[in-house]
Design an enzyme around this catalytic site. Structure first.
Site, PDB file in Angstrom:
ATOM      1  N   CYS A   1      10.992  -6.290  15.567  1.00  0.00           N
ATOM      2  CA  CYS A   1      11.967  -5.289  15.358  1.00  0.00           C
ATOM      3  C   CYS A   1      12.277  -5.144  17.357  1.00  0.00           C
ATOM      4  CB  CYS A   1      10.784  -4.026  14.662  1.00  0.00           C
ATOM      5  SG  CYS A   1      10.207  -4.089  13.109  1.00  0.00           S
TER       6      CYS A   1
ATOM      7  N   HIS B   1      16.225   1.678  16.128  1.00  0.00           N
ATOM      8  CA  HIS B   1      15.879   0.749  15.088  1.00  0.00           C
ATOM      9  C   HIS B   1      15.978   0.910  14.057  1.00  0.00           C
ATOM     10  CE1 HIS B   1      13.562  -2.351  13.463  1.00  0.00           C
ATOM     11  NE2 HIS B   1      12.316  -1.297  13.321  1.00  0.00           N
TER      12      HIS B   1
ATOM     13  N   ASN C   1      14.752  -1.941   6.316  1.00  0.00           N
ATOM     14  CA  ASN C   1      14.010  -2.401   7.901  1.00  0.00           C
ATOM     15  C   ASN C   1      14.694  -4.370   8.005  1.00  0.00           C
ATOM     16  OD1 ASN C   1      13.625  -3.152  10.244  1.00  0.00           O
ATOM     17  ND2 ASN C   1      10.805  -2.303   9.905  1.00  0.00           N
TER      18      ASN C   1
HETATM   19  N1  ACO Z   1       4.863   3.866  -3.556  1.00  0.00           N
HETATM   20  C1  ACO Z   1       4.325   4.763  -3.928  1.00  0.00           C
HETATM   21  N2  ACO Z   1       3.248   4.935  -3.321  1.00  0.00           N
HETATM   22  C2  ACO Z   1       3.228   4.963  -2.332  1.00  0.00           C
HETATM   23  C3  ACO Z   1       3.604   2.938  -2.149  1.00  0.00           C
HETATM   24  C4  ACO Z   1       5.087   3.111  -2.907  1.00  0.00           C
HETATM   25  N3  ACO Z   1       6.153   1.691  -2.394  1.00  0.00           N
HETATM   26  N4  ACO Z   1       3.110   2.873  -0.133  1.00  0.00           N
HETATM   27  C5  ACO Z   1       1.998   3.558  -0.336  1.00  0.00           C
HETATM   28  N5  ACO Z   1       2.443   4.492  -1.655  1.00  0.00           N
HETATM   29  C6  ACO Z   1       0.880   5.461  -1.229  1.00  0.00           C
HETATM   30  C7  ACO Z   1      -0.279   5.116  -0.466  1.00  0.00           C
HETATM   31  O1  ACO Z   1      -0.990   4.264  -1.445  1.00  0.00           O
HETATM   32  C8  ACO Z   1      -1.007   6.343  -0.547  1.00  0.00           C
HETATM   33  O2  ACO Z   1      -1.893   6.707  -2.146  1.00  0.00           O
HETATM   34  P1  ACO Z   1      -3.033   7.667  -1.651  1.00  0.00           P
HETATM   35  O3  ACO Z   1      -2.980   8.965  -0.870  1.00  0.00           O
HETATM   36  O4  ACO Z   1      -2.955   7.696  -3.011  1.00  0.00           O
HETATM   37  O5  ACO Z   1      -4.225   6.462  -1.065  1.00  0.00           O
HETATM   38  C9  ACO Z   1       0.112   7.379  -0.954  1.00  0.00           C
HETATM   39  O6  ACO Z   1       0.972   6.758  -1.121  1.00  0.00           O
HETATM   40  C10 ACO Z   1       0.617   7.637   0.510  1.00  0.00           C
HETATM   41  O7  ACO Z   1       0.901   6.313   1.426  1.00  0.00           O
HETATM   42  P2  ACO Z   1       0.848   6.442   3.540  1.00  0.00           P
HETATM   43  O8  ACO Z   1       0.958   5.301   3.813  1.00  0.00           O
HETATM   44  O9  ACO Z   1      -0.207   7.851   4.111  1.00  0.00           O
HETATM   45  O10 ACO Z   1       2.331   7.529   3.310  1.00  0.00           O
HETATM   46  P3  ACO Z   1       3.265   7.689   4.566  1.00  0.00           P
HETATM   47  O11 ACO Z   1       3.382   9.216   4.425  1.00  0.00           O
HETATM   48  O12 ACO Z   1       2.606   7.006   5.801  1.00  0.00           O
HETATM   49  O13 ACO Z   1       4.470   6.844   4.533  1.00  0.00           O
HETATM   50  C11 ACO Z   1       5.280   4.209   5.186  1.00  0.00           C
HETATM   51  C12 ACO Z   1       4.645   4.928   4.254  1.00  0.00           C
HETATM   52  C13 ACO Z   1       6.545   5.143   4.838  1.00  0.00           C
HETATM   53  C14 ACO Z   1       4.958   2.654   5.273  1.00  0.00           C
HETATM   54  C15 ACO Z   1       5.449   5.498   6.885  1.00  0.00           C
HETATM   55  O14 ACO Z   1       3.596   5.121   6.794  1.00  0.00           O
HETATM   56  C16 ACO Z   1       6.060   4.634   8.088  1.00  0.00           C
HETATM   57  O15 ACO Z   1       7.406   4.655   7.773  1.00  0.00           O
HETATM   58  N6  ACO Z   1       5.903   3.696   8.816  1.00  0.00           N
HETATM   59  C17 ACO Z   1       6.110   2.903  10.033  1.00  0.00           C
HETATM   60  C18 ACO Z   1       6.104   1.567   9.167  1.00  0.00           C
HETATM   61  C19 ACO Z   1       7.141   1.206   9.811  1.00  0.00           C
HETATM   62  O16 ACO Z   1       8.368   1.469   9.054  1.00  0.00           O
HETATM   63  N7  ACO Z   1       6.617   0.075  10.096  1.00  0.00           N
HETATM   64  C20 ACO Z   1       7.849  -1.144  10.371  1.00  0.00           C
HETATM   65  C21 ACO Z   1       7.863  -2.114  11.379  1.00  0.00           C
HETATM   66  S1  ACO Z   1       7.593  -1.085  12.818  1.00  0.00           S
HETATM   67  C22 ACO Z   1       8.903  -0.472  13.220  1.00  0.00           C
HETATM   68  O17 ACO Z   1       9.730  -0.931  12.790  1.00  0.00           O
HETATM   69  C23 ACO Z   1       8.720   0.519  13.568  1.00  0.00           C
END
Ligand code: ACO
Length: 325
Positions: free
Chosen positions: A115, A252, A282
């Site tokens: 990224c 980004h 993304n």
């Molecule tokens: N739909 C519904 N529920 C979901 C989904 C989905 N698509 N994905 C995960 N869940 C559930 C999980 O299983 C979890 O359930 P549980 O509590 O029963 O175990 C719950 O939602 C919460 O999951 P978390 O991973 O804790 O959710 P969070 O608030 O952290 O959001 C996310 C997840 C959106 C991935 C976030 O952590 C994020 O954006 N991280 C950054 C990652 C990123 O952007 N990476 C891109 C590449 S690196 C960069 O570009 C910066």
């Protein structure tokens, strides 16, 4: 003393025609439009046609950037293409773009920083220009992340999209003083201790074919806000500026919450942050030039304005650049 600076002569972008909404993803995995919007800000993403390769997206964006600069492939002596999704393991996707643009001299190569790839590529091309090794460079971020997603994994497949963006850099030379426009500084970092937090579980040397994207989302999120705020702070201190001096931040586009969190940390008004994540999702290395091209194209970013570009990605890698348009 002779000084050389890289001016941004043109920007261009390309998004595949097919749009996939969150509602469509509800049919594929156990997710909801509401969950995806609340957690990421994403409403839709563009997905490449089966026959479209990363090079096709890159060529389309490159042609627009060259047209905006009033230049052609003949004028180029360097292409740096940032991608984590090349057409093939080798040769580089950049050489395919080079041939399509009719550029027969100079050099073309790929760069891999996921990224952060576009910021890395901009930094490399800027250094080639500043040292006199290139006069006119095309910097591209192009990705087909749809090809490396596990479409059964709801925690990752809802977050990414395909696209490409490009900028043309032109050397401007002066004695003592050069124009105050162009790339003013670039800052790139990596920390390989976090290799496993965001990766593709396959590839030519590790045995498995290609593989799929795997991510520890929460950990990535935590590091992203800290690293991005730090590197923008580095841009400001290096250039003797405060956040108030910046006209636009083009971040980004990974997650609206990361973008807002970083802006808050820096006390930057959200009105000065370009956001496309809701429509593009993304797009990895393509996300910054796609957002830049949009804001230049619709007249928000104007000539003479100070713009910070920033990104963070797998590795971890992260970086930023300060540009006067
Ligand atoms: N739909 C519904 N529920 C979901 C989904 C989905 N698509 N994905 C995960 N869940 C559930 C999980 O299983 C979890 O359930 P549980 O509590 O029963 O175990 C719950 O939602 C919460 O999951 P978390 O991973 O804790 O959710 P969070 O608030 O952290 O959001 C996310 C997840 C959106 C991935 C976030 O952590 C994020 O954006 N991280 C950054 C990652 C990123 O952007 N990476 C891109 C590449 S690196 C960069 O570009 C910066």
């Amino acid at each position: 003393m002779k000084m050389i600076r890289s001016l941004i002569a043109g920007v261009g972008a390309y998004l595949p025609e097919r749009v996939v909404t969150n509602h469509e993803l509800e049919q594929r995995v156990d997710t909801s439009d509401q969950w995806i919007i609340e957690r990421s800000g994403i409403r839709q993403r563009h997905i490449a046609d089966d026959r479209q390769l990363t090079s096709d997206l890159a060529i389309a964006a490159a042609r627009k950037a060259l047209a905006a600069a009033g230049l052609s492939g003949d004028d180029l002596d360097l292409i740096v293409l940032a991608t984590a999704t090349p057409d093939n393991t080798f040769p580089s996707t950049a050489t395919r773009v080079q041939a399509a643009l009719g550029m027969t001299r100079g050099a073309a190569f790929d760069l891999q920083a996921v990224c952060s790839g576009f910021i890395y590529a901009l930094s490399v091309a800027d250094n080639f220009i500043k040292t006199g090794q290139a006069r006119c460079a095309l910097v591209i971020g192009a990705e087909t992340f749809s090809r490396i997603l596990d479409w059964t994994d709801r925690t990752t497949c809802v977050l990414f999209g395909d696209g490409a963006g490009a900028v043309v850099l032109r050397a401007e030379e002066g004695r003592g003083e050069v124009s105050d426009r162009g790339i003013l500084s670039t800052h790139i970092h990596s920390d390989g201790r976090y290799y496993d937090l965001l990766k593709v579980d396959g590839g030519p040397s590790s045995g498995k074919q290609v593989g799929h994207l795997r991510m520890e989302g929460r950990e990535v999120f935590r590091h992203a806000v800290v690293n991005l705020a730090e590197v923008v702070g580095e841009v400001l201190s290096t250039n003797g500026l405060s956040a108030q001096d910046i006209d636009w931040v083009v971040p980004h586009q990974a997650n609206k919450r990361i973008i807002d969190g970083t802006a808050r940390k820096l006390r930057l008004s959200s009105e000065r942050v370009v956001v496309t994540v809701e429509r593009h999702a993304n797009t990895s290395a393509a996300s910054v030039p796609l957002a830049l091209a949009e804001a230049v194209g619709d007249g928000r970013i104007k000539p003479g304005q100070l713009v910070v570009l920033e990104a963070m990605g797998g590795g971890f890698t992260w970086g930023a650049a300060l540009v006067r348009m």
